[in-house]
Scaffold this active site. Structure first.
Site, PDB file in Angstrom:
ATOM      1  N   HIS A   1       0.827  -1.206   0.000  1.00  0.00           N
ATOM      2  CA  HIS A   1       0.000   0.000   0.000  1.00  0.00           C
ATOM      3  C   HIS A   1       0.861   1.256   0.000  1.00  0.00           C
ATOM      4  CE1 HIS A   1      -3.982  -1.662   0.203  1.00  0.00           C
ATOM      5  NE2 HIS A   1      -3.700  -2.392   1.272  1.00  0.00           N
TER       6      HIS A   1
ATOM      7  N   CYS B   1      -0.370   2.494  -4.576  1.00  0.00           N
ATOM      8  CA  CYS B   1      -1.213   3.649  -4.872  1.00  0.00           C
ATOM      9  C   CYS B   1      -0.431   4.944  -4.627  1.00  0.00           C
ATOM     10  CB  CYS B   1      -2.460   3.625  -3.990  1.00  0.00           C
ATOM     11  SG  CYS B   1      -3.539   2.216  -4.229  1.00  0.00           S
TER      12      CYS B   1
END
Length: 389
Positions: free
Chosen positions: A191, A247
């Protein structure tokens, strides 16, 4: 459009080549083999099945080779009491204290894969990504096994769990003692996020971050720290490639220049200046730092089975490895365009002999909106500079 498998006329090795190729050069024997023109009427292998077969074959090789090597590496003599990682749904076996691999290798890499097990934001493909990247670096590019440092939740050594402190130590190891001629790789699959920028250096007002396993208690790793740790120390003659599958990762290395591609089909681009307004230096000490990231700063990236049918991978990691090994000798521009095309085709479906079938739509319509990005410590012609790890 998916690549095709062709046999090298020199050594007989099966190679994957892009449809537009007219010749291919074997990376093993260097023989040049003519490539048959692409057949638009569907008489080549089904691209959906071909993509699935390619990924399954790669993961099979990873399972047979890399996991065996990892088991040998982690079977350390001696024991100590390992800390508890109950919060991460992982309780590592006892092992001897962590020691870094030798830093004298001219080619070395840090590969981080984070699944965040039992969390609502758990990822399924990150450790697959790391295994595939290690296989690619070792088997295809010749990186020595003992100069590749792996951090995942599956590691037996507690210091190789991807916590904030362990990732920091790994990044310091990566650049320690580097000298002219060294090639360094940092791959991260996990992430990424953003947080408000407080010093006014970011154009969009946000710092980009990586999320270690313990980020909820220890905090995230901010782009300023990543730049200070692995970018600015690079001396002349050293090259760093970062492959960041996360991301909000477009400028996560805080490099001065972002390659902004136009949305038309002619491949035009410009280097967008992201140097801090304060004048702070974000470049290297003479070396070259280049980052391939999964998406722009405002976008999210995907953990998906769209490329393989049933195996979860990061879309960016898959497209990077597939493009890089399918056509040796790519330029940076060719590689970036190939990655973007692969994700675009996975998103809209691949047309084969007319309209997309319901099965193809079910497998390939993923909703991916990410566009891989290229950033660098210096400007260069992306269509003439050859990509070399």
């Amino acid at each position: 459009m998916a690549g095709r498998k062709m046999k090298c006329n020199g050594c007989g090795m099966q190679l994957v080549v892009p449809p537009e190729a007219r010749t291919m050069r074997c990376p093993w024997c260097q023989a040049v083999t003519p490539v048959k023109p692409y057949d638009p009427y569907g008489r080549t292998e089904d691209p959906v099945r071909q993509a699935a077969t390619w990924m399954k074959g790669l993961l099979s090789n990873v399972s047979n080779k890399i996991d065996t090597i990892a088991t040998q590496i982690n079977s350390y003599p001696g024991t100590t009491t390992a800390p508890s990682y109950a919060n991460y749904a992982y309780n590592p076996p006892v092992s001897r204290p962590f020691s870094f691999p030798s830093v004298h290798g001219r080619r070395r890499a840090v590969l981080c894969g984070l699944c965040y097990r039992t969390k609502r934001y758990e990822l399924k493909g990150s450790i697959n990504d790391v295994h595939c990247m290690k296989y690619f670096l070792m088997e295809k590019l010749g990186f020595p096994n003992d100069t590749i440092l792996i951090l995942t939740e599956n590691e037996r050594d507690p210091y190789r769990i991807p916590t904030k402190q362990n990732i920091r130590m790994a990044l310091q190891w990566l650049v320690q003692g580097c000298r002219s001629g060294d090639s360094l790789v940092f791959h991260y699959s996990g992430h990424g996020s953003q947080q408000p920028n407080i010093n006014g250096d970011e154009i969009d007002g946000y710092d980009e971050t990586l999320c270690p396993l313990d980020y909820e208690t220890e905090g995230m790793i901010v782009d300023d720290e990543i730049n200070a740790t692995i970018v600015r120390p690079l001396p002349k003659g050293v090259t760093l490639h970062a492959i960041i599958d996360a991301c909000h990762s477009g400028t996560v290395l805080d490099l001065p220049y972002l390659c902004r591609m136009t949305r038309d089909q002619n491949g035009r681009y410009l280097w967008e200046n992201h140097s801090p307004r304060s004048g702070a230096y974000k470049g290297t000490s003479g070396g070259l730092a280049v980052s391939f990231s999964a998406c722009d700063d405002h976008q999210t990236s995907a953990d998906t089975s769209a490329f393989s049918g049933d195996t979860m991978t990061g879309a960016m990691t898959y497209s990077f490895i597939h493009a890089a090994q399918s056509a040796p000798g790519l330029t940076y521009g060719n590689l970036l365009n190939a990655m973007r095309l692969a994700i675009r085709e996975a998103n809209i479906g691949i047309r084969c002999n007319g309209p997309i079938s319901s099965l193809l739509r079910k497998v390939f319509f993923t909703g991916l909106s990410q566009e891989p990005q290229l950033s660098s410590a210096e400007k260069f012609d992306i269509y003439t500079k050859q990509f070399v790890l």
